[in-house]
Scaffold this motif. Sequence first.
Motif, PDB file in Angstrom:
ATOM      1  N   ASP A   1       9.367  63.393  -1.605  1.00 26.45           N
ATOM      2  CA  ASP A   1       9.506  64.846  -1.460  1.00 26.45           C
ATOM      3  C   ASP A   1       8.332  65.454  -0.701  1.00 26.45           C
ATOM      4  OD1 ASP A   1      11.941  64.824  -2.884  1.00 26.45           O
ATOM      5  OD2 ASP A   1      10.857  64.924  -4.785  1.00 26.45           O
ATOM      6  N   GLU A   2       7.838  64.714   0.284  1.00 29.34           N
ATOM      7  CA  GLU A   2       6.725  65.141   1.146  1.00 29.34           C
ATOM      8  C   GLU A   2       5.446  65.427   0.370  1.00 29.34           C
ATOM      9  OE1 GLU A   2       7.780  68.093   4.054  1.00 29.34           O
ATOM     10  OE2 GLU A   2       9.446  66.889   4.792  1.00 29.34           O
TER      11      GLU A   2
ATOM     12  N   VAL B   1       2.239  60.225  -8.585  1.00 30.53           N
ATOM     13  CA  VAL B   1       2.826  61.099  -7.565  1.00 30.53           C
ATOM     14  C   VAL B   1       4.053  61.745  -8.199  1.00 30.53           C
ATOM     15  CG1 VAL B   1       3.933  61.239  -5.285  1.00 30.53           C
ATOM     16  CG2 VAL B   1       1.997  59.675  -5.644  1.00 30.53           C
ATOM     17  N   ASN B   2       4.066  63.039  -8.247  1.00 33.29           N
ATOM     18  CA  ASN B   2       5.166  63.777  -8.886  1.00 33.29           C
ATOM     19  C   ASN B   2       5.393  63.314 -10.325  1.00 33.29           C
ATOM     20  OD1 ASN B   2       5.549  65.185  -6.489  1.00 33.29           O
ATOM     21  ND2 ASN B   2       7.140  63.796  -5.776  1.00 33.29           N
ATOM     22  N   GLY B   3       4.297  62.984 -11.025  1.00 31.27           N
ATOM     23  CA  GLY B   3       4.392  62.600 -12.433  1.00 31.27           C
ATOM     24  C   GLY B   3       4.863  61.178 -12.678  1.00 31.27           C
ATOM     25  N   LYS B   4       4.980  60.368 -11.625  1.00 28.52           N
ATOM     26  CA  LYS B   4       5.445  58.988 -11.775  1.00 28.52           C
ATOM     27  C   LYS B   4       4.430  58.020 -11.181  1.00 28.52           C
ATOM     28  CE  LYS B   4      10.305  60.230 -11.498  1.00 28.52           C
ATOM     29  NZ  LYS B   4      11.526  60.117 -10.693  1.00 28.52           N
TER      30      LYS B   4
ATOM     31  N   LEU C   1      -5.213  53.992   4.112  1.00 28.48           N
ATOM     32  CA  LEU C   1      -5.437  54.438   2.736  1.00 28.48           C
ATOM     33  C   LEU C   1      -6.471  55.551   2.675  1.00 28.48           C
ATOM     34  CD1 LEU C   1      -5.177  50.940   1.098  1.00 28.48           C
ATOM     35  CD2 LEU C   1      -3.543  52.824   0.837  1.00 28.48           C
ATOM     36  N   ASP C   2      -7.449  55.538   3.582  1.00 26.62           N
ATOM     37  CA  ASP C   2      -8.409  56.641   3.652  1.00 26.62           C
ATOM     38  C   ASP C   2      -7.747  57.939   4.119  1.00 26.62           C
ATOM     39  OD1 ASP C   2     -10.475  55.007   2.779  1.00 26.62           O
ATOM     40  OD2 ASP C   2     -11.355  54.723   4.765  1.00 26.62           O
ATOM     41  N   SER C   3      -6.655  57.832   4.858  1.00 28.35           N
ATOM     42  CA  SER C   3      -5.966  59.023   5.358  1.00 28.35           C
ATOM     43  C   SER C   3      -5.028  59.644   4.323  1.00 28.35           C
ATOM     44  CB  SER C   3      -5.156  58.672   6.620  1.00 28.35           C
ATOM     45  OG  SER C   3      -3.941  58.006   6.279  1.00 28.35           O
ATOM     46  N   LEU C   4      -4.854  58.982   3.202  1.00 24.63           N
ATOM     47  CA  LEU C   4      -3.929  59.398   2.162  1.00 24.63           C
ATOM     48  C   LEU C   4      -4.195  60.847   1.719  1.00 24.63           C
ATOM     49  CD1 LEU C   4      -1.682  58.246   0.301  1.00 24.63           C
ATOM     50  CD2 LEU C   4      -3.481  57.651  -1.297  1.00 24.63           C
ATOM     51  N   GLN C   5      -3.119  61.615   1.607  1.00 29.38           N
ATOM     52  CA  GLN C   5      -3.195  62.990   1.107  1.00 29.38           C
ATOM     53  C   GLN C   5      -2.087  63.206   0.096  1.00 29.38           C
ATOM     54  OE1 GLN C   5      -3.326  66.084   4.141  1.00 29.38           O
ATOM     55  NE2 GLN C   5      -3.932  64.538   5.641  1.00 29.38           N
ATOM     56  N   LEU C   6      -2.372  64.023  -0.904  1.00 30.28           N
ATOM     57  CA  LEU C   6      -1.368  64.429  -1.881  1.00 30.28           C
ATOM     58  C   LEU C   6      -1.231  65.941  -1.809  1.00 30.28           C
ATOM     59  CD1 LEU C   6      -2.348  62.292  -5.015  1.00 30.28           C
ATOM     60  CD2 LEU C   6      -0.449  61.905  -3.433  1.00 30.28           C
ATOM     61  N   LYS C   7       0.008  66.386  -1.652  1.00 29.85           N
ATOM     62  CA  LYS C   7       0.289  67.825  -1.623  1.00 29.85           C
ATOM     63  C   LYS C   7       0.753  68.257  -3.001  1.00 29.85           C
ATOM     64  CE  LYS C   7      -0.307  68.223   2.822  1.00 29.85           C
ATOM     65  NZ  LYS C   7      -1.455  68.842   3.380  1.00 29.85           N
ATOM     66  N   LYS C   8       0.302  69.391  -3.408  1.00 29.29           N
ATOM     67  CA  LYS C   8       0.731  69.952  -4.715  1.00 29.29           C
ATOM     68  C   LYS C   8       2.207  70.309  -4.641  1.00 29.29           C
ATOM     69  CE  LYS C   8      -3.336  70.484  -6.846  1.00 29.29           C
ATOM     70  NZ  LYS C   8      -3.677  69.869  -8.043  1.00 29.29           N
TER      71      LYS C   8
END
Length: 176
Positions: A27-28, A140-143, A168-175
């Motif tokens: 989900d992006e 990610v998204n609770g999983k 892996l250094d470029s990894l981002q998590l969006k709320k």
Amino acid sequence: MKKFYPLLLLLSFYLQAAETNTHKFFDETLLIKLSTELNAMSATTLEKRYGNQKTPPSYAFDNQNQTVSFTFTQYPTPANKQSMNKIHKYISNMLRKSSEGANWKKDKVYTRLNTKIAVYEYETQGIGKYQYNLTYALPVNGKLTFISFITTDKKYKKKWLNLARESLDSLQLKKT
């Protein structure tokens, strides 16, 4: 001529940097840059390669000769920042039992991206077999979600491991 050295240095760095594409998953929520040398596996290839797994990867990429793969797997297991130390310990024990002869490089939990990420990095070798594994486990998204890099090509391990670390250094998590 001296005033051009910084420009030449910058240009040489730019030319050495790997070309990447940004990919969005789950989900992006998860964003990562992967080398353009990796190609997305089709649904048919995913099924053929991983269909016998209880939870196959949702997304997978490999190189042209299939000696490198990046997989993205989301498990139904609930996970959050607070549960990652416990999850890490459980998975670490499981991996160490199943890979007794492994040469471990990393097996720890880091705080990054406002969450906790378990990192498992190890190398296994046998007669005619070689595998280098670098896996991130994170919520990610609770999983519980795994991002796994594997190479079976010892000759080009350094190149691919550097590209994997850059990804892996470029990894981002969006709320969400």
